[in-house]
Scaffold this motif. Sequence first.
Motif, PDB file in Angstrom:
ATOM      1  N   HIS A   1      -3.180  -4.583   6.900  1.00 34.08           N
ATOM      2  CA  HIS A   1      -2.397  -5.176   7.784  1.00 34.08           C
ATOM      3  C   HIS A   1      -3.721  -5.323   8.884  1.00 34.08           C
ATOM      4  O   HIS A   1      -3.783  -6.380   9.749  1.00 34.08           O
ATOM      5  CB  HIS A   1      -1.822  -4.173   9.057  1.00 34.08           C
TER       6      HIS A   1
ATOM      7  N   LYS B   1      10.826  -2.571   0.044  1.00 35.17           N
ATOM      8  CA  LYS B   1      11.609  -2.628  -0.499  1.00 35.17           C
ATOM      9  C   LYS B   1      11.756  -5.002  -1.174  1.00 35.17           C
ATOM     10  O   LYS B   1      11.626  -5.102  -2.386  1.00 35.17           O
ATOM     11  CB  LYS B   1      12.980  -2.788  -0.598  1.00 35.17           C
ATOM     12  N   THR B   2      11.605  -5.361  -0.136  1.00 41.17           N
ATOM     13  CA  THR B   2      11.290  -6.754  -0.290  1.00 41.17           C
ATOM     14  C   THR B   2      10.329  -7.100  -0.874  1.00 41.17           C
ATOM     15  O   THR B   2       9.697  -7.813  -1.520  1.00 41.17           O
ATOM     16  CB  THR B   2      12.307  -7.512   0.964  1.00 41.17           C
ATOM     17  N   LEU B   3       8.912  -6.247  -0.206  1.00 39.35           N
ATOM     18  CA  LEU B   3       7.789  -6.713  -0.430  1.00 39.35           C
ATOM     19  C   LEU B   3       7.771  -6.548  -1.743  1.00 39.35           C
ATOM     20  O   LEU B   3       6.465  -7.334  -2.050  1.00 39.35           O
ATOM     21  CB  LEU B   3       6.999  -5.681   0.284  1.00 39.35           C
TER      22      LEU B   3
ATOM     23  N   ALA C   1       0.657  -1.609   0.024  1.00 42.68           N
ATOM     24  CA  ALA C   1       0.319  -0.528   0.003  1.00 42.68           C
ATOM     25  C   ALA C   1       0.326   1.062   0.393  1.00 42.68           C
ATOM     26  O   ALA C   1       1.510   0.938   0.356  1.00 42.68           O
ATOM     27  CB  ALA C   1      -1.159  -0.211   1.248  1.00 42.68           C
TER      28      ALA C   1
END
Length: 274
Positions: free
Chosen positions: A201, A63-65, A20
């Motif tokens: 979340h 970033k990883t997401l 998001a």
Amino acid sequence: SKAMLFNKEQKSKVTFKDVAGLDEAAMEVKEVVDFLRNPEDYTKLGAKIPKGVMMVGPPGTGKTLLAKAMAGEADVPFFSMSGSEFVEMFVGVGASRVRDLFRQAKEKAPSIIFIDEIDSIGQSRGNRAYFSGSNDERESTLNQLLTELDGFETNSGVIVLAATNRADLLDPALLRPGRFDRHIYLELPNIREREAIFQVHLRPLKIDPSVDVAFLAGQTPGFSGADIANVCNEAALIAARRKKDSISRQDFLDSLDRIVAGLERKSKVISPEE
Ligand code: ATP
């Protein structure tokens, strides 16, 4: 074993629905997905598809997401490696891991390679004194990475995504044309973006009507997406400990107190001079 940490191929189930508040980054990100899904749209016009995309932003900004979401949306395999894992390794091991990683990714193309914490192998020379570990190993790993990037053909169907918190520390060689020449900048979320991240979340949680998302977004300036994920989970844990059937505003307030205290402790450790 340590070796198991490398060259993991995953099928990513993450999609853009899980990410998001990254409107700024959205265009570049959609483009990468389109390169992977419809390469012939580009190649038939003679275009060279970018090989490397550098994602830059503070810790916990997704970033990883986002890398996983790109793989999930493009429906391609995701190979990942973390730069910091090389710091303690023997000379030569890092380079051979990089070689393996690229070989596997090419075999499974179209695919994504994700290199997290690339600054730990790709620091510019002047800054290396700050870090412990073998510089030789870092150097040979970095050189192998540059060799691989230069060696594979544009339009091979492999896109390499890398992440760093500190673009200013990176060896300029990494950022040259044909390497990581595309950049995606992620920032800490503003109030509207925090609200959107809370929505993501809160989705799987059982909350009661006393919980007000706009209020939570207003109470969390300076929080990253990872911090927000933490607030939500902590609230759920608190409510469960209280044997409740749903999570209330009070559980969130208590969670916020905890997380804020934790963040303050952490920032004292990281920046004692402030
Ligand atoms: P680091 O630099 O510390 O590796 P990062 O930028 O790679 O951090 P992630 O690992 O992607 O951050 O984020 C950690 C978690 O925080 C995610 O798995 C997700 O739960 C949450 N998160 C972060 N950003 C967002 C976002 N924009 N939308 C939804 N959730 C987010």
